[in-house]
Design a protein around this motif. Sequence first.
Motif, mmCIF file in Angstrom:
data_model
loop_
_atom_site.group_PDB
_atom_site.id
_atom_site.type_symbol
_atom_site.label_atom_id
_atom_site.label_comp_id
_atom_site.label_asym_id
_atom_site.label_seq_id
_atom_site.Cartn_x
_atom_site.Cartn_y
_atom_site.Cartn_z
ATOM 1 N N LEU A 85 0.851 -1.184 0.000
ATOM 2 C CA LEU A 85 0.000 0.000 0.000
ATOM 3 C C LEU A 85 0.889 1.236 0.000
ATOM 4 C CD1 LEU A 85 -2.727 1.571 0.497
ATOM 5 C CD2 LEU A 85 -2.264 1.255 2.949
ATOM 6 N N GLU A 86 0.635 2.141 -0.933
ATOM 7 C CA GLU A 86 1.342 3.415 -0.966
ATOM 8 C C GLU A 86 0.449 4.514 -0.399
ATOM 9 O OE1 GLU A 86 4.579 3.448 -4.560
ATOM 10 O OE2 GLU A 86 2.488 3.756 -5.131
ATOM 11 N N LEU A 87 1.016 5.332 0.473
ATOM 12 C CA LEU A 87 0.292 6.443 1.072
ATOM 13 C C LEU A 87 1.140 7.706 0.975
ATOM 14 C CD1 LEU A 87 -1.336 5.114 4.397
ATOM 15 C CD2 LEU A 87 -2.524 6.038 2.400
ATOM 16 N N ALA A 88 0.507 8.824 0.624
ATOM 17 C CA ALA A 88 1.207 10.111 0.610
ATOM 18 C C ALA A 88 1.121 10.741 1.992
ATOM 19 C CB ALA A 88 0.580 11.038 -0.428
ATOM 20 N N VAL A 89 2.204 11.356 2.422
ATOM 21 C CA VAL A 89 2.259 11.968 3.752
ATOM 22 C C VAL A 89 3.226 13.142 3.689
ATOM 23 C CG1 VAL A 89 4.169 10.526 4.582
ATOM 24 C CG2 VAL A 89 2.523 11.456 6.229
ATOM 25 N N THR A 90 3.012 14.126 4.544
ATOM 26 C CA THR A 90 3.936 15.250 4.678
ATOM 27 C C THR A 90 4.886 14.973 5.828
ATOM 28 O OG1 THR A 90 2.293 16.817 3.844
ATOM 29 C CG2 THR A 90 4.141 17.734 5.086
ATOM 30 N N ASN A 91 6.189 15.044 5.554
ATOM 31 C CA ASN A 91 7.178 14.750 6.584
ATOM 32 C C ASN A 91 7.300 15.891 7.588
ATOM 33 O OD1 ASN A 91 7.815 12.372 5.253
ATOM 34 N ND2 ASN A 91 9.623 13.200 4.243
ATOM 35 N N PRO A 92 7.697 15.598 8.814
ATOM 36 C CA PRO A 92 8.041 16.667 9.765
ATOM 37 C C PRO A 92 9.369 17.293 9.399
ATOM 38 C CG PRO A 92 8.467 14.525 10.753
ATOM 39 C CD PRO A 92 7.831 14.264 9.422
ATOM 40 N N LEU A 93 9.713 18.390 10.071
ATOM 41 C CA LEU A 93 10.976 19.063 9.788
ATOM 42 C C LEU A 93 12.159 18.235 10.260
ATOM 43 C CD1 LEU A 93 10.148 22.768 10.734
ATOM 44 C CD2 LEU A 93 10.394 21.794 8.452
ATOM 45 N N LEU A 94 11.998 17.542 11.405
ATOM 46 C CA LEU A 94 13.082 16.785 11.995
ATOM 47 C C LEU A 94 12.659 15.345 12.207
ATOM 48 C CD1 LEU A 94 14.244 19.346 14.725
ATOM 49 C CD2 LEU A 94 15.201 19.025 12.447
ATOM 50 N N THR A 95 13.609 14.444 12.284
ATOM 51 C CA THR A 95 13.310 13.047 12.575
ATOM 52 C C THR A 95 12.658 12.955 13.949
ATOM 53 O OG1 THR A 95 15.190 12.302 11.253
ATOM 54 C CG2 THR A 95 14.272 10.734 12.837
ATOM 55 N N PRO A 96 11.449 12.391 14.055
ATOM 56 C CA PRO A 96 10.755 12.375 15.351
ATOM 57 C C PRO A 96 11.350 11.342 16.296
ATOM 58 C CG PRO A 96 9.466 11.203 13.703
ATOM 59 C CD PRO A 96 10.647 11.797 12.975
ATOM 60 N N PHE A 97 11.047 11.520 17.559
ATOM 61 C CA PHE A 97 11.428 10.534 18.575
ATOM 62 C C PHE A 97 10.257 10.404 19.555
ATOM 63 C CE2 PHE A 97 13.088 9.179 22.649
ATOM 64 C CZ PHE A 97 13.837 8.071 22.283
ATOM 65 N N PRO A 98 9.728 9.189 19.749
ATOM 66 C CA PRO A 98 10.117 7.941 19.078
ATOM 67 C C PRO A 98 9.688 7.938 17.615
ATOM 68 C CG PRO A 98 8.188 7.587 20.442
ATOM 69 C CD PRO A 98 8.628 8.988 20.720
#
Length: 356
Positions: A85-98
Amino acid sequence: LLFTFRVGRAPSQTEVMTVRGPVGFVFNELCTGDANIDTTHLSPDFAVWPASAGGGSIVEKCSGFGSVAEITLSSGLRPGNLYALELAVTNPLLTPFPNQWLIEYAQESSAPFDGFPLGSFTGVEVIPAIPSVTDPDNPVENPVAIRFRPARTSAGMLAIDLPAGFVAVLNEGACVATVEQAHFTGEQVVRWPTQVVVCEVDLNQLQLTFAPGKASYHWEAGRLHTIEIMVANPEVAQPASQWAMHTFDAGGAMLDSFEFPGFAVYPGMDLSVTSSGSDIPSLGDLPTASGDADLEDIRVSMTFPDDIQDQDTLTVMAPEGVVLESGTSEECRGYSWDSTVSFTPRTTYSCAGPRL
């Protein structure tokens, strides 16, 4: 994003598949058009999704709620088949944690699985020495320090996009840049020799590349770097605008990219620092003093471009290493205003290191 999964049982009715992403990712509220199930061209190992009972797509609708996507699916998925399954998403500015994802469907749930590191710098900070506008009749070079940690190691070019109005200062046709790199502990900082990095300007972009024979140097992932560049500020005041920085591999492919807020540019003021009570016109004319020597009767004179309003704050920054505090917390050494200046008793002041 491409998700692959197998279901453990065949649902007999319409069910909702929930994809939960880390905080910071954003799915479109109406994401039906963002859900692609035609993925067999990616690999023959992926099973063909069944059609709905009416012959249409099994995806009835998709709704996004921040980092959560809810996909309503008709019945038809078969246990054991590998679906994609392919889904489009907007990434955050920084790698999240967790940085973990989860998929739930038909009373089944995956274990949390790791996401991917974003090609983004972390800990980015822009520190100007001079935040005032440039006087076109008397331009002043502004040293700007940019601190950052790359997400991926790069042996290629690092590019810095200046906002509109800023101009790189050139020295014999090349921009001026110095680089410091810290160990992971941050306890030791190494300044790279000036011949390591070549700085060139293309329109409003500074391009830093490693000189031939400097293969041992890298923009190293996770390490704190500080680049100091020389720019001329805009000639008019403006709010903080966006800067951008990118790294590339040796072949020119982009690795990390990040936009970050810069600093506001303020109207300039007339400022002089002198030694009062003497005929010495400026501190630059004082005799050379030894380190840790005391200088008394330093006079700071200023003319403001606008009226001072109630509750305004005036900040004076002396050079690094100068101590304005008296040794008592927040007290200033020999602080006083000229007798011609009057402020209310509510005016407060404090000093810490070189800052008043």
